[in-house]
Structure formats: structure tokens, C-alpha cells
Design an enzyme around this catalytic site. Structure first.
Site, PDB file in Angstrom:
ATOM      1  N   GLU A 265       0.831  -1.248  -0.062  1.00 42.85           N
ATOM      2  CA  GLU A 265       0.063   0.030  -0.091  1.00 42.85           C
ATOM      3  C   GLU A 265       1.016   1.320   0.093  1.00 42.85           C
ATOM      4  O   GLU A 265       1.583   1.408   1.024  1.00 42.85           O
ATOM      5  CB  GLU A 265      -1.011  -0.033   1.219  1.00 42.85           C
ATOM      6  N   CYS A 302      -1.778   8.908   3.982  1.00 43.00           N
ATOM      7  CA  CYS A 302      -1.845   8.365   2.782  1.00 43.00           C
ATOM      8  C   CYS A 302      -3.053   8.875   2.160  1.00 43.00           C
ATOM      9  O   CYS A 302      -3.078   8.762   0.784  1.00 43.00           O
ATOM     10  CB  CYS A 302      -1.586   6.736   2.664  1.00 43.00           C
TER      11      CYS A 302
HETATM   12  P1  NAP Z   1       9.104   4.094   3.356  1.00 44.94           P
HETATM   13  O1  NAP Z   1      10.333   5.079   3.419  1.00 44.94           O
HETATM   14  O2  NAP Z   1       8.835   3.364   1.964  1.00 44.94           O
HETATM   15  O3  NAP Z   1       9.506   3.063   4.326  1.00 44.94           O
HETATM   16  C1  NAP Z   1       8.669   1.862   4.752  1.00 44.94           C
HETATM   17  C2  NAP Z   1       9.688   0.721   5.130  1.00 44.94           C
HETATM   18  O4  NAP Z   1       9.869   0.011   4.088  1.00 44.94           O
HETATM   19  C3  NAP Z   1      10.641   1.018   6.218  1.00 44.94           C
HETATM   20  O5  NAP Z   1      10.802   0.135   7.025  1.00 44.94           O
HETATM   21  C4  NAP Z   1      11.925   1.076   5.228  1.00 44.94           C
HETATM   22  O6  NAP Z   1      12.901   0.596   5.785  1.00 44.94           O
HETATM   23  C5  NAP Z   1      11.510  -0.033   4.132  1.00 44.94           C
HETATM   24  N1  NAP Z   1      11.996   0.151   2.906  1.00 44.94           N
HETATM   25  C6  NAP Z   1      11.919   1.136   2.241  1.00 44.94           C
HETATM   26  N2  NAP Z   1      12.641   0.985   0.693  1.00 44.94           N
HETATM   27  C7  NAP Z   1      13.154  -0.215   0.923  1.00 44.94           C
HETATM   28  C8  NAP Z   1      14.002  -0.854   0.351  1.00 44.94           C
HETATM   29  N3  NAP Z   1      14.409  -0.620  -1.134  1.00 44.94           N
HETATM   30  N4  NAP Z   1      14.700  -2.048   0.615  1.00 44.94           N
HETATM   31  C9  NAP Z   1      14.220  -2.430   1.951  1.00 44.94           C
HETATM   32  N5  NAP Z   1      13.601  -1.928   2.721  1.00 44.94           N
HETATM   33  C10 NAP Z   1      12.867  -0.534   2.367  1.00 44.94           C
HETATM   34  O7  NAP Z   1       7.882   4.987   3.562  1.00 44.94           O
HETATM   35  P2  NAP Z   1       7.473   5.667   5.097  1.00 44.94           P
HETATM   36  O8  NAP Z   1       8.314   6.961   5.027  1.00 44.94           O
HETATM   37  O9  NAP Z   1       7.807   4.926   6.122  1.00 44.94           O
HETATM   38  O10 NAP Z   1       6.012   6.090   4.925  1.00 44.94           O
HETATM   39  C11 NAP Z   1       5.612   7.237   4.316  1.00 44.94           C
HETATM   40  C12 NAP Z   1       4.703   6.940   2.932  1.00 44.94           C
HETATM   41  O11 NAP Z   1       3.924   5.687   3.156  1.00 44.94           O
HETATM   42  C13 NAP Z   1       4.055   7.930   2.388  1.00 44.94           C
HETATM   43  O12 NAP Z   1       4.459   7.924   1.033  1.00 44.94           O
HETATM   44  C14 NAP Z   1       2.542   7.398   2.633  1.00 44.94           C
HETATM   45  O13 NAP Z   1       1.614   8.171   1.468  1.00 44.94           O
HETATM   46  C15 NAP Z   1       2.723   5.909   2.472  1.00 44.94           C
HETATM   47  N6  NAP Z   1       1.654   5.530   3.405  1.00 44.94           N
HETATM   48  C16 NAP Z   1       0.719   4.609   2.660  1.00 44.94           C
HETATM   49  C17 NAP Z   1      -0.532   4.011   3.314  1.00 44.94           C
HETATM   50  C18 NAP Z   1      -1.176   3.167   2.727  1.00 44.94           C
HETATM   51  O14 NAP Z   1      -1.907   2.280   3.159  1.00 44.94           O
HETATM   52  N7  NAP Z   1      -1.284   3.134   1.276  1.00 44.94           N
HETATM   53  C19 NAP Z   1      -0.404   4.321   4.664  1.00 44.94           C
HETATM   54  C20 NAP Z   1       0.484   5.110   5.443  1.00 44.94           C
HETATM   55  C21 NAP Z   1       1.500   5.570   4.415  1.00 44.94           C
HETATM   56  P3  NAP Z   1      13.956   1.642   6.292  1.00 44.94           P
HETATM   57  O15 NAP Z   1      13.569   2.807   6.615  1.00 44.94           O
HETATM   58  O16 NAP Z   1      14.938   0.914   7.237  1.00 44.94           O
HETATM   59  O17 NAP Z   1      14.897   1.945   4.972  1.00 44.94           O
END
Ligand code: NAP
Length: 508
Positions: A265, A302
Site C-alpha cells: 500500500e 496516505c
Molecule cells: P518508506 O520509506 O517506504 O519505508 C517503509 C518501510 O520500508 C521502512 O521500514 C523502510 O526501511 C522499508 N524500505 C523502504 N525502501 C526499502 C528498500 N528499497 N529495501 C528494503 N526496505 C525498504 O515509507 P515511509 O516513509 O515509512 O512511509 C511514508 C509513505 O507511506 C508515504 O508515501 C505514505 O503515503 C505511505 N503510506 C501509505 C499507506 C497506505 O495504506 N497506502 C499508509 C500509510 C503511509 P528503512 O527505513 O529501514 O529503509
């Protein structure tokens, strides 16, 4: 309550690694004191093999017992008391009422799944009785049910340290149907994650669930998460986060020898279409609620409305002026992390400084530390169509107003959108003749359509769809919120002509 900074490998605290990191208090702009220890390769492997071994027992435990386990997790979370709220606020900069509200939501989610699995109907069992006399061929006895997939890896998002994290919807739904869960803890709120993990482990011990059905691994980089999703013993992944992270992991998982479902998501711009009749009849209310929705939680949702479509008439400019005035009432808000703040400033300023783009913000509020102000960009439909940057999520209190000359321009703007979690229509009777053409496009684009409402706030219920066509999610057939989300972790299985003694009790 002292934090250890260690990982939970099954029921055991473990910190064998040599890579340390700290979380940040974004309000004070200082590091929090606990040193978290990144999980080593051996710890990752051990968590995976414990999950895999425990699966065989766990999936066979009657629903009523797993239900008690989920309810006990909720009780144990409540027992963490103010310590949990304090650490949540320290690690996120989010206010206490939000922490308390999110805790309730998390426990409600656990209880909803607990109630769902008290009987076996959630498996959607079907029985087709045999008909040996059917011509030309006899009909076999067929009985269909659903079984759990196996160990699931969960990646939580930064912006929901409780409800979309360690014991959030993904974990609750996976544990409910009999899948062990390994959480890759979010590095921005590892302390919150450790406390919640402690609550889960306490519940495992109290309800005598198998060791290994839950692990929580720390890491400050990508390695741990990537090792987890590539291991052949992992059978599904739930991810909530950015498009960049979700798509990267999705591509990686697609290259596995054994493909597995990967439910990401991701972000969304959640368009709001405001038709002229709404502006004419309830401009004041619209302005107030729109700005509240854009700036809620510093825009770190989100479902934050990132694009507002209007159709120009004599009231539009006045409406936009009122939005500009209202923005001045919004105080600067703290973002979750310095990186989030700098991304927000870079992305929003890059858009605002583009040629032909107008902007609204409170120039008097000088953003300090990790605080930012709410901003709105104003563009023509032509610019919106030509500049893809305007159609991408800016994570934070930011939105783009797209001024269309007529309905046809509006429809071409909607056609240009990619998949979204939500879209919203604001209209009064006078414009109801335009609605069907709008809905027709939106139905292909979104998971949830709202009418005269605002998309922030996602109800947890059976009818909720929280997902949508790519890039909102990687599989638009499933929701990550609500009871239906359990379907991500199960698969159908049919028993043909089986003696009753070998059938599961609910298929007899
Ligand atoms: P994120 O930077 O993508 O991180 C999410 C998790 O994924 C973290 O634990 C991160 O680990 C890991 N991760 C990211 N890239 C990775 C990779 N290349 N390899 C391995 N692990 C990886 O997202 P966020 O900053 O936490 O969340 C904000 C985003 O989430 C916003 O864009 C928001 O819109 C979206 N969101 C969506 C929903 C929905 O239900 N659709 C709900 C809430 C939030 P590390 O940080 O350790 O790298």
C-alpha cells in the site's frame, strides 16, 4: 519502562549485532537515548526458521484460541500505559491525543479480527454435495475452504507507528488467519515497536501460542528487509510506505525462484473534485474542512488530499482567496523526521517555483527545526497535464489546485491520473448532471470514492477498501484495512470425495 534496543527473535530478546542507531525526537531535533541494535544475518535466519517451524502448529490452533490471543495482545498493549504514549510521541513528534486515538484504533483492529475468527465462517467454506446419478458424469463431493499461506513479513509505515505497524492491520490480519509474522521494525519508531512487540510476546506466553509466531527485527538500512523477503520460507509480504520502497521490494520479490504475493500500500494524491455548485452554496464550510484535511497530522496521511480540481466560474477566484486566508490560521506543524521535512521542503518548493505556478502559504510563519507550514500550489489544467511532478505525492501539508475551464478539461485531468486510494466529489444538485461522467473515470482509478466528504480518516470495517489500482497498491483486488484484508494471507483449498473423518470439522 526501559527499552533494551534489542530484537525479538521469537520470544527471546537478542542483540548480537554491531550496528547501532537511534531514533530522533523531531520536536526537539535531538536523538532519543536508546541505542537500537540492527539484526544480524544469523538473527534474521533464526527468526525465519522459528516462524516456519511454528507455522505447522499455529495454523491448526482453533480460531477461538487464536481469537483469545489477539484480544490478549490488546490487553497487553493497554498495560504498557503511558510509557507507550510517551515513546510514541518522542519518536514521532505527533501529539498525545493522536497517540491515544491510534492506540484505540490498533486495539479495535485486533478485536475485530478476534471476533471474526471466533467461528470458521471467515474461511468462506462451500460444500457441493455429490450426485452419483448425474449424467453424463457423476458429480463428485467437493468442499472448499481457505488455509493460511505461511510466514508473512510486515513492513510498517513511518506515519502510523501503531495502527499500520508492529501490531497494526497487517500483523493482526495475518496472525488471525494462522500466519506467523516477522516485523521489519520502522527505524523511525523502533522504541514504540519494541514495546508493542513486548506486548505481543506477553500475549503469546499467556495464551500458550507457539514460540516463533512473532519476531521483531531492527535495522537502519535496507539489508534486513531485503533478506527477509527473499527467503524461500517467507510466503507473503505486507508493506505500507512510499512508492519508491514498495516498488523496489515488489520488483525484488518478483525475481524470487518461488513467486509470492507482495501487498504494498503506497502513496496517493487522493484527488478532490469541487464542482461550481458546491463552491456557490457552501464555500465557507468547504474551505474550512478542506484546509483541515490537508493539514491534518502535518499532511502525513496516505489519504491526504493532494490535488483539488475546480471548474472556473465567477466564484472560483474568491474561493481560492478564502483558502489563502484560511491557511494563515494554520500553525506550523512538526514532521515525523528531519528527512521528511527536507523532502517536503524540496518537493513543495520545487513545484511552487515552477513557471506559471501560483502559491498560497503563510509567509510570516518561519519554519524551524522540523516544523513546516501548509502550502497550496495553483496551476492550469494544461500545466497539470504537461508536468508529471504535479501529479505525484508530496508527503506533507501540501496540495495542488488545478483550475479547469470546463467539464471536458476536468475529465481530461482525471484521465491523466494514475491509480489512487481515494477520490472525492463535492457537488450540489445543480451539478448532478456531471457526476456520472466523473464517476465513470474514477471507477477505473480508485479504491474508494467519496461524496461531499473528505478522505482523511479510514474507517475500519468490512465495507472499507483501502487500496487501489497501481501505484496506490500493487494488487488492487485487496484492501489493507478492514476485515476483508485477511484475504491477502489465505488461499483456497478443495477436498474432493473425502471421508468425513479426514475433513476439517467445519466442512463435515
Ligand atoms: P518508506 O520509506 O517506504 O519505508 C517503509 C518501510 O520500508 C521502512 O521500514 C523502510 O526501511 C522499508 N524500505 C523502504 N525502501 C526499502 C528498500 N528499497 N529495501 C528494503 N526496505 C525498504 O515509507 P515511509 O516513509 O515509512 O512511509 C511514508 C509513505 O507511506 C508515504 O508515501 C505514505 O503515503 C505511505 N503510506 C501509505 C499507506 C497506505 O495504506 N497506502 C499508509 C500509510 C503511509 P528503512 O527505513 O529501514 O529503509
Amino acid at each position: 519502562m526501559e527499552l533494551t534496543g534489542k530484537n525479538y527473535i521469537g520470544n527471546t530478546l537478542s542483540g548480537k549485532g554491531g550496528i547501532f542507531f537511534k531514533t530522533i525526537n523531531p520536536i526537539k531535533n535531538i536523538e532519543n537515548k536508546t541505542k537500537f541494535i540492527e539484526a544480524t544475518e544469523d538473527e534474521v535466519k533464526l527468526a525465519i526458521s522459528l516462524a516456519s517451524e511454528s507455522f505447522n502448529n499455529y495454523k491448526e490452533i482453533p480460531g477461538i484460541e487464536r481469537s483469545l490471543f489477539l484480544k490478549t495482545i490488546g490487553d497487553e498493549i493497554m498495560k504498557l500505559g503511558d510509557d507507550l504514549i510517551k515513546i510514541y510521541c518522542q519518536e514521532s513528534g505527533l501529539p498525545e491525543p493522536r497517540a491515544i486515538g491510534e492506540r484505540s484504533r490498533t486495539i479495535n483492529q485486533l478485536n475485530l479480527f478476534a471476533n471474526l475468527i471466533e467461528n470458521e465462517k471467515w474461511r468462506e467454506n462451500f460444500i457441493d454435495i455429490a450426485d452419483p446419478n448425474r449424467k453424463p458424469l457423476p458429480k463428485p463431493d467437493l468442499r472448499k475452504t481457505s488455509v493460511a499461506l505461511g510466514p508473512v513479513v510486515v513492513f510498517g509505515a513511518s506515519n502510523f507507528p501503531l495502527a499500520f505497524s508492529t501490531a497494526g492491520g497487517d500483523t493482526a490480519s495475518a496472525l488471525a488467519c494462522g500466519c506467523p509474522v516477522i516485523v521489519k521494525s520502522h527505524p523511525m519508531h523502533c522504541g514504540t515497536s519494541e514495546l508493542i512487540s513486548k506486548a505481543i510476546i506477553n500475549a503469546i506466553i499467556k495464551t500458550k501460542m507457539p514460540n516463533g509466531i512473532f519476531s521483531n527485527l531492527n535495522s537502519k538500512g535496507f539489508e534486513v528487509g531485503q533478506k527477509l523477503v527473499m527467503d524461500s520460507k517467507i510466503k507473503a509480504v505486507g508493506f505500507t510506505g512510499s512508492f519508491k520502497g514498495g516498488k523496489f521490494l515488489f520488483d525484488m520479490v518478483s525475481k524470487r525462484k518461488e513467486p509470492i504475493p507482495f501487498f504494498a500500500e503506497m502513496g496517493s494524491v487522493n484527488p478532490i473534485i469541487i464542482l461550481p455548485s458546491s463552491i456557490k452554496e457552501k464555500s465557507e464550510d468547504l474551505v474550512k474542512n478542506l484546509i483541515a484535511s490537508i493539514s491534518l497530522g502535518a499532511g502525513q496521511f496516505c489519504t491526504n488530499p493532494g490535488i483539488i480540481f475546480t471548474i472556473d466560474d465567477e466564484n472560483t477566484n474568491n474561493f481560492i482567496t478564502k483558502i489563502g486566508d484560511k491557511i494563515k490560521d494554520i500553525q506550523n506543524q512538526c514532521m515525523l523526521h528531519p528527512n521528511m521535512k527536507s523532502n517536503y521542503e524540496n518537493r513543495s518548493e520545487s513545484i511552487i517555483k515552477t513557471k506559471n505556478v501560483g502559491s498560497l502559504k503563510n509567509e510570516k510563519l518561519i519554519p524551524e527545526n522540523n516544523f513546516v507550514n501548509t502550502k497550496i500550489a495553483i496551476v492550469s489544467l494544461n500545466d497539470f497535464l504537461e508536468n508529471s511532478e504535479l501529479r505525484e505525492e508530496v508527503f506533507g501539508p501540501f496540495s495542488v489546485i488545478v483550475k479547469c475551464k470546463n467539464l471536458s478539461e476536468l475529465l481530461s485531468g482525471l484521465n491523466k491520473l494514475s491509480g489512487q486510494l481515494t477520490a472525492t466529489i463535492h457537488s450540489e444538485k445543480e451539478d448532478h448532471n456531471k457526476i456520472n461522467s466523473i464517476i465513470n473515470i474514477l471507477k477505473n482509478k480508485v479504491g474508494r470514492i467519496l461524496f461531499n466528504d473528505f478522505p482523511t480518516g479510514v474507517e475500519v470495517s468490512r465495507s472499507m477498501t483501502h487500496g487501489g489500482p497501481f501505484p496506490a497498491s500493487t494488487d488492487s483486488r485487496y484492501s489493507s484495512v478492514g476485515l476483508e484484508s485477511i484475504k491477502r494471507w489465505i488461499r483456497p483449498i478443495s477436498y474432493q470425495n473425502f471421508p468425513e473423518e479426514f475433513l476439517p470439522s467445519f466442512l463435515k
